[in-house]
Design a protein around this motif. Structure first.
Motif, PDB file in Angstrom:
ATOM      1  N   ALA A 183      10.638   2.591 -10.031  1.00 37.33           N
ATOM      2  CA  ALA A 183      10.697   3.368  -8.795  1.00 37.33           C
ATOM      3  C   ALA A 183       9.291   3.610  -8.259  1.00 37.33           C
ATOM      4  O   ALA A 183       8.326   3.718  -9.019  1.00 37.33           O
ATOM      5  N   SER A 184       9.186   3.670  -6.939  1.00 38.22           N
ATOM      6  CA  SER A 184       7.880   3.868  -6.307  1.00 38.22           C
ATOM      7  C   SER A 184       8.042   4.748  -5.077  1.00 38.22           C
ATOM      8  O   SER A 184       9.164   5.080  -4.671  1.00 38.22           O
ATOM      9  N   VAL A 185       6.930   5.124  -4.488  1.00 34.96           N
ATOM     10  CA  VAL A 185       6.958   5.797  -3.190  1.00 34.96           C
ATOM     11  C   VAL A 185       7.555   4.827  -2.170  1.00 34.96           C
ATOM     12  O   VAL A 185       7.183   3.651  -2.128  1.00 34.96           O
ATOM     13  N   VAL A 186       8.507   5.300  -1.373  1.00 34.58           N
ATOM     14  CA  VAL A 186       9.203   4.472  -0.394  1.00 34.58           C
ATOM     15  C   VAL A 186       9.158   5.167   0.964  1.00 34.58           C
ATOM     16  O   VAL A 186       9.429   6.362   1.056  1.00 34.58           O
ATOM     17  N   ALA A 202       0.831  -1.208   0.000  1.00 31.81           N
ATOM     18  CA  ALA A 202       0.000   0.000   0.000  1.00 31.81           C
ATOM     19  C   ALA A 202       0.864   1.257   0.000  1.00 31.81           C
ATOM     20  O   ALA A 202       0.529   2.256  -0.649  1.00 31.81           O
ATOM     21  N   ILE A 203       1.977   1.223   0.728  1.00 30.48           N
ATOM     22  CA  ILE A 203       2.906   2.367   0.726  1.00 30.48           C
ATOM     23  C   ILE A 203       3.479   2.575  -0.672  1.00 30.48           C
ATOM     24  O   ILE A 203       3.512   3.689  -1.203  1.00 30.48           O
ATOM     25  N   ARG A 214       3.793  -9.163  -3.142  1.00 36.56           N
ATOM     26  CA  ARG A 214       3.712  -9.278  -4.597  1.00 36.56           C
ATOM     27  C   ARG A 214       2.255  -9.388  -5.054  1.00 36.56           C
ATOM     28  O   ARG A 214       1.870  -8.808  -6.082  1.00 36.56           O
ATOM     29  N   GLU A 215       1.450 -10.096  -4.298  1.00 34.50           N
ATOM     30  CA  GLU A 215       0.042 -10.261  -4.653  1.00 34.50           C
ATOM     31  C   GLU A 215      -0.713  -8.943  -4.562  1.00 34.50           C
ATOM     32  O   GLU A 215      -1.603  -8.661  -5.378  1.00 34.50           O
ATOM     33  N   ALA A 216      -0.350  -8.114  -3.578  1.00 29.43           N
ATOM     34  CA  ALA A 216      -1.080  -6.867  -3.353  1.00 29.43           C
ATOM     35  C   ALA A 216      -0.613  -5.732  -4.255  1.00 29.43           C
ATOM     36  O   ALA A 216      -1.379  -4.794  -4.511  1.00 29.43           O
ATOM     37  N   ARG A 217       0.621  -5.784  -4.762  1.00 25.81           N
ATOM     38  CA  ARG A 217       1.142  -4.699  -5.588  1.00 25.81           C
ATOM     39  C   ARG A 217       0.394  -4.599  -6.912  1.00 25.81           C
ATOM     40  O   ARG A 217       0.065  -5.600  -7.542  1.00 25.81           O
ATOM     41  N   THR A 218       0.182  -3.376  -7.359  1.00 23.63           N
ATOM     42  CA  THR A 218      -0.413  -3.163  -8.676  1.00 23.63           C
ATOM     43  C   THR A 218       0.661  -3.123  -9.764  1.00 23.63           C
ATOM     44  O   THR A 218       0.356  -3.193 -10.945  1.00 23.63           O
TER      45      THR A 218
END
Length: 380
Positions: free
Chosen positions: A192-195, A131-132, A249-253
């Protein structure tokens, strides 16, 4: 700034939040080199958290966190599966600003206690981290916080490695190992993503097998999502870690990142070098000595046990004979360039450094349970 007692922090909090009548306090786990922190109870049994910076850089981080928390609109907060802190008041002491937060339900657990939560907690943790990372990046860019592409992030780490090498205190085998991983281009192909940037067990609040809140938002940025999973490397229950990663991994879009945990292991190891550099910059001899000891332990563990792989290819061994003290590095055409290095035995694939990470807490998780706080009368 010197280490503050829980009573002193309570007095500061009372100045930050007018009308706050406190009846109890206890020191709270935190980054001990940067913050004094305590959990407080008021006359109405409400709980509060106070964080007081120990130096200017830490104060700046708290100011950054305030900007981050303001960027989390009610709509964004409502979408998240966990709660976020709210700043209740601040007080300035010279160049430093202390923050008081309204307390959030739940408490942190030690790294060894977390796997007891089983598959349900593993799924919660995976979903929380996902979610983050799925937050909109404009939360970061809109607050003028750092934002890096995958390659920019890799280049930044190479610069940090150069800084660490200049101390002359990093074992040569570790320098070779980390440089090899950072030059492994295949390893750094990620989105890259929000971290969160400072995610670990002390900043995740739990009730039974549920994540109730995530705190410590001082280092939010856009970068490598693997950094937020580095703390998992210290968990010895590999089945539990696998469950967390699977749930993540399952929750990531986003698309699956095949090298996520290799970079997480690298991040856990490299944290020791960052700790050393920080100690050198601060002139803290004890901090430097602790970092050197942990680096030597990591080097020995890697040489003895092999540990976790952090590169997609093995680390080249030093060249023997007249070119001793050098390594062979093939280029894209298969040619070999001999690069000078310090002549020390090379480590194999790595064991994790997370189990030897700096002890940055001032109290155990159990000490922050306010149901057991001793009531301490506070002077006006």
């Amino acid at each position: 700034m010197r280490r503050l007692t829980a009573l002193e922090l309570a007095a500061i909090a009372s100045a930050a939040v007018p009308g706050l009548e406190l009846t109890g306090c206890a020191l709270e786990p935190d980054d001990a080199a940067d913050f004094n922190s305590a959990l407080l109870v008021d006359a109405e049994s409400r709980r509060w958290r106070v964080r007081s910076p120990r130096h200017a850089e830490a104060s700046t981080r708290l100011e950054t966190e305030l900007a981050v928390l303001r960027a989390f609109t009610p709509g964004i907060r409502a979408e998240l599966p966990f709660l976020l802190p709210t700043v209740a008041g601040t007080v300035r002491q010279g160049a430093l600003t202390t923050f008081v937060y309204s307390h959030l339900a739940g408490k942190s657990r030690t790294i060894d206690a977390i796997p007891a939560g089983g598959a349900r907690l593993a799924k919660e943790l995976g979903a929380t981290i996902a979610a983050i990372h799925d937050m909109p990046v404009d939360i970061v860019t809109g607050a003028d916080l750092p934002s890096y592409t995958a390659n920019e992030f890799r280049q930044r780490k190479l610069t940090e490695l150069d800084q660490a090498a200049t101390t002359g205190k990093i074992p040569a085998a570790l320098l070779r190992r980390w440089e090899h991983a950072l030059e492994d281009v295949a390893l750094w192909r990620f989105n890259a993503s929000v971290v969160h940037g400072d995610l670990h067990e002390d900043n995740i609040l739990l009730e039974d097998t549920r994540v109730t809140a995530v705190i410590g938002w001082t280092d939010l940025h856009v970068g490598d999502p693997a950094d937020d999973l580095a703390w998992l490397v210290a968990i010895h229950d590999q089945a539990f870690v696998n469950d967390v990663v699977a749930a993540y991994r399952e929750a990531r879009t986003d698309a699956t990142d095949p090298h996520l945990m290799r970079r997480a292991a690298l991040s856990a190891e490299f944290a020791l070098a960052q700790w050393l550099v920080k100690g050198v910059a601060a002139g803290d001899r004890q901090m430097v000595a602790d970092a050197e000891a942990m680096l030597r332990t990591l080097e020995a563990d890697i040489a003895t046990h092999g540990g976790r792989p952090i590169s997609t290819e093995p680390v080249p061994a030093p060249v023997a004979g007249p070119d001793a003290g050098r390594t062979e590095q093939p280029d894209d055409d298969g040619k070999v360039t001999v690069t000078p290095i310090d002549a020390e035995p090379a480590g194999n694939a790595a064991d994790t450094a997370a189990t030897a990470a700096p002890d940055a807490v001032t109290a155990t998780a159990e000490e922050t349970d306010t149901t057991t706080l001793k009531v301490i009368p506070l002077e006006d």
